[in-house]
Scaffold this motif. Structure first.
Motif, PDB file in Angstrom:
ATOM      1  N   GLY A 226      16.836  13.401  -7.552  1.00  0.00           N
ATOM      2  CA  GLY A 226      16.467  12.035  -7.191  1.00  0.00           C
ATOM      3  C   GLY A 226      14.978  11.906  -6.936  1.00  0.00           C
ATOM      4  N   HIS A 227      14.407  12.866  -6.224  1.00  0.00           N
ATOM      5  CA  HIS A 227      12.967  12.862  -5.992  1.00  0.00           C
ATOM      6  C   HIS A 227      12.212  13.004  -7.312  1.00  0.00           C
ATOM      7  N   ALA A 228      12.699  13.905  -8.168  1.00  0.00           N
ATOM      8  CA  ALA A 228      12.042  14.107  -9.457  1.00  0.00           C
ATOM      9  C   ALA A 228      12.077  12.829 -10.284  1.00  0.00           C
ATOM     10  N   ALA A 229      13.195  12.106 -10.265  1.00  0.00           N
ATOM     11  CA  ALA A 229      13.305  10.850 -11.006  1.00  0.00           C
ATOM     12  C   ALA A 229      12.380   9.790 -10.423  1.00  0.00           C
ATOM     13  N   ALA A 230      12.322   9.716  -9.105  1.00  0.00           N
ATOM     14  CA  ALA A 230      11.494   8.707  -8.441  1.00  0.00           C
ATOM     15  C   ALA A 230      10.017   8.914  -8.727  1.00  0.00           C
ATOM     16  N   PHE A 231       9.597  10.155  -8.790  1.00  0.00           N
ATOM     17  CA  PHE A 231       8.180  10.460  -8.981  1.00  0.00           C
ATOM     18  C   PHE A 231       7.866  10.887 -10.415  1.00  0.00           C
ATOM     19  N   GLY A 232       8.729  10.523 -11.361  1.00  0.00           N
ATOM     20  CA  GLY A 232       8.546  10.901 -12.749  1.00  0.00           C
ATOM     21  C   GLY A 232       7.284  10.338 -13.391  1.00  0.00           C
ATOM     22  N   ASP A 233       6.844   9.175 -12.927  1.00  0.00           N
ATOM     23  CA  ASP A 233       5.637   8.547 -13.481  1.00  0.00           C
ATOM     24  C   ASP A 233       4.750   8.126 -12.314  1.00  0.00           C
ATOM     25  N   ILE A 234       3.926   9.047 -11.836  1.00  0.00           N
ATOM     26  CA  ILE A 234       3.131   8.724 -10.647  1.00  0.00           C
ATOM     27  C   ILE A 234       2.036   7.699 -10.931  1.00  0.00           C
ATOM     28  N   ALA A 235       1.755   7.435 -12.202  1.00  0.00           N
ATOM     29  CA  ALA A 235       0.785   6.379 -12.525  1.00  0.00           C
ATOM     30  C   ALA A 235       1.336   5.008 -12.125  1.00  0.00           C
ATOM     31  N   ALA A 236       2.664   4.917 -11.971  1.00  0.00           N
ATOM     32  CA  ALA A 236       3.298   3.653 -11.601  1.00  0.00           C
ATOM     33  C   ALA A 236       3.528   3.551 -10.090  1.00  0.00           C
ATOM     34  N   LEU A 237       2.830   4.350  -9.304  1.00  0.00           N
ATOM     35  CA  LEU A 237       3.028   4.370  -7.854  1.00  0.00           C
ATOM     36  C   LEU A 237       1.800   3.900  -7.103  1.00  0.00           C
ATOM     37  N   ARG A 238       2.038   3.382  -5.953  1.00  0.00           N
ATOM     38  CA  ARG A 238       0.987   3.090  -4.979  1.00  0.00           C
ATOM     39  C   ARG A 238       1.348   3.852  -3.713  1.00  0.00           C
ATOM     40  N   CYS A 239       0.348   4.042  -2.868  1.00  0.00           N
ATOM     41  CA  CYS A 239       0.536   4.859  -1.679  1.00  0.00           C
ATOM     42  C   CYS A 239      -0.215   4.255  -0.492  1.00  0.00           C
ATOM     43  N   ALA A 240       0.369   4.415   0.674  1.00  0.00           N
ATOM     44  CA  ALA A 240      -0.309   4.044   1.911  1.00  0.00           C
ATOM     45  C   ALA A 240      -0.169   5.209   2.884  1.00  0.00           C
ATOM     46  N   VAL A 241      -1.251   5.531   3.553  1.00  0.00           N
ATOM     47  CA  VAL A 241      -1.247   6.570   4.581  1.00  0.00           C
ATOM     48  C   VAL A 241      -1.537   5.882   5.902  1.00  0.00           C
ATOM     49  N   ASP A 242      -0.612   6.025   6.836  1.00  0.00           N
ATOM     50  CA  ASP A 242      -0.709   5.345   8.133  1.00  0.00           C
ATOM     51  C   ASP A 242      -1.024   3.859   7.954  1.00  0.00           C
ATOM     52  N   GLN A 243      -0.282   3.243   7.016  1.00  0.00           N
ATOM     53  CA  GLN A 243      -0.312   1.809   6.728  1.00  0.00           C
ATOM     54  C   GLN A 243      -1.626   1.308   6.140  1.00  0.00           C
ATOM     55  N   GLN A 244      -2.413   2.211   5.558  1.00  0.00           N
ATOM     56  CA  GLN A 244      -3.643   1.839   4.863  1.00  0.00           C
ATOM     57  C   GLN A 244      -3.502   2.229   3.394  1.00  0.00           C
ATOM     58  N   LEU A 245      -3.647   1.248   2.496  1.00  0.00           N
ATOM     59  CA  LEU A 245      -3.581   1.564   1.077  1.00  0.00           C
ATOM     60  C   LEU A 245      -4.631   2.600   0.724  1.00  0.00           C
ATOM     61  N   THR A 246      -4.239   3.553  -0.089  1.00  0.00           N
ATOM     62  CA  THR A 246      -5.142   4.627  -0.460  1.00  0.00           C
ATOM     63  C   THR A 246      -4.753   5.172  -1.826  1.00  0.00           C
ATOM     64  N   ASP A 247      -5.536   6.076  -2.353  1.00  0.00           N
ATOM     65  CA  ASP A 247      -5.165   6.684  -3.623  1.00  0.00           C
ATOM     66  C   ASP A 247      -4.448   8.006  -3.369  1.00  0.00           C
ATOM     67  N   LEU A 248      -3.921   8.571  -4.427  1.00  0.00           N
ATOM     68  CA  LEU A 248      -3.101   9.777  -4.295  1.00  0.00           C
ATOM     69  C   LEU A 248      -3.896  11.025  -3.949  1.00  0.00           C
ATOM     70  N   ASP A 249      -5.215  10.945  -4.007  1.00  0.00           N
ATOM     71  CA  ASP A 249      -6.040  12.106  -3.678  1.00  0.00           C
ATOM     72  C   ASP A 249      -6.713  11.986  -2.311  1.00  0.00           C
ATOM     73  N   ALA A 250      -6.309  11.007  -1.530  1.00  0.00           N
ATOM     74  CA  ALA A 250      -6.860  10.834  -0.180  1.00  0.00           C
ATOM     75  C   ALA A 250      -6.369  11.965   0.732  1.00  0.00           C
ATOM     76  N   PRO A 251      -7.135  12.322   1.729  1.00  0.00           N
ATOM     77  CA  PRO A 251      -6.690  13.384   2.642  1.00  0.00           C
ATOM     78  C   PRO A 251      -5.526  12.930   3.523  1.00  0.00           C
ATOM     79  N   LEU A 252      -4.624  13.863   3.802  1.00  0.00           N
ATOM     80  CA  LEU A 252      -3.489  13.594   4.687  1.00  0.00           C
ATOM     81  C   LEU A 252      -3.700  14.140   6.096  1.00  0.00           C
ATOM     82  N   ALA A 253      -4.783  14.813   6.338  1.00  0.00           N
ATOM     83  CA  ALA A 253      -5.007  15.452   7.635  1.00  0.00           C
ATOM     84  C   ALA A 253      -4.775  14.466   8.773  1.00  0.00           C
ATOM     85  N   GLY A 254      -3.856  14.808   9.656  1.00  0.00           N
ATOM     86  CA  GLY A 254      -3.568  13.983  10.821  1.00  0.00           C
ATOM     87  C   GLY A 254      -2.673  12.791  10.553  1.00  0.00           C
ATOM     88  N   ALA A 255      -2.219  12.604   9.323  1.00  0.00           N
ATOM     89  CA  ALA A 255      -1.370  11.457   8.997  1.00  0.00           C
ATOM     90  C   ALA A 255      -0.004  11.592   9.667  1.00  0.00           C
TER      91      ALA A 255
END
Length: 83
Positions: free
Chosen positions: A42-71
């Protein structure tokens, strides 16, 4: 580090739940995705096309290469439209 991972829309449907708490050594959301993909089909299917994803770290929109330290929270969702 322990992080709460939230899934929205079709990601939630493919994974089968809206959130999970994970232990991770990932330095970025992209590295976290690599760890998650190894968990289930299920995880593999969900993340099969990461170009079609957006991400937020601690409720701030960010890119997939942003640091996670302390998140505390990472959310994954499809691109949004608005009006």
């Amino acid at each position: 580090m322990t992080v709460e991972v939230l899934y929205f829309a079709w990601l939630r449907e493919r994974i089968g739940h809206p959130r999970e708490t994970v232990q991770t050594e990932a330095a970025t959301p992209r590295a976290l995705i690599a760890e998650l993909v190894a968990q289930s089909d299920g995880h593999a299917a969900a993340f099969g096309d990461i170009a079609a994803l957006r991400c937020a770290v601690d409720q701030q929109l960010t890119d997939l290469d942003a640091p996670l330290a302390g998140a505390r929270e990472v959310a994954f969702f499809p691109p949004m439209t608005g009006g």
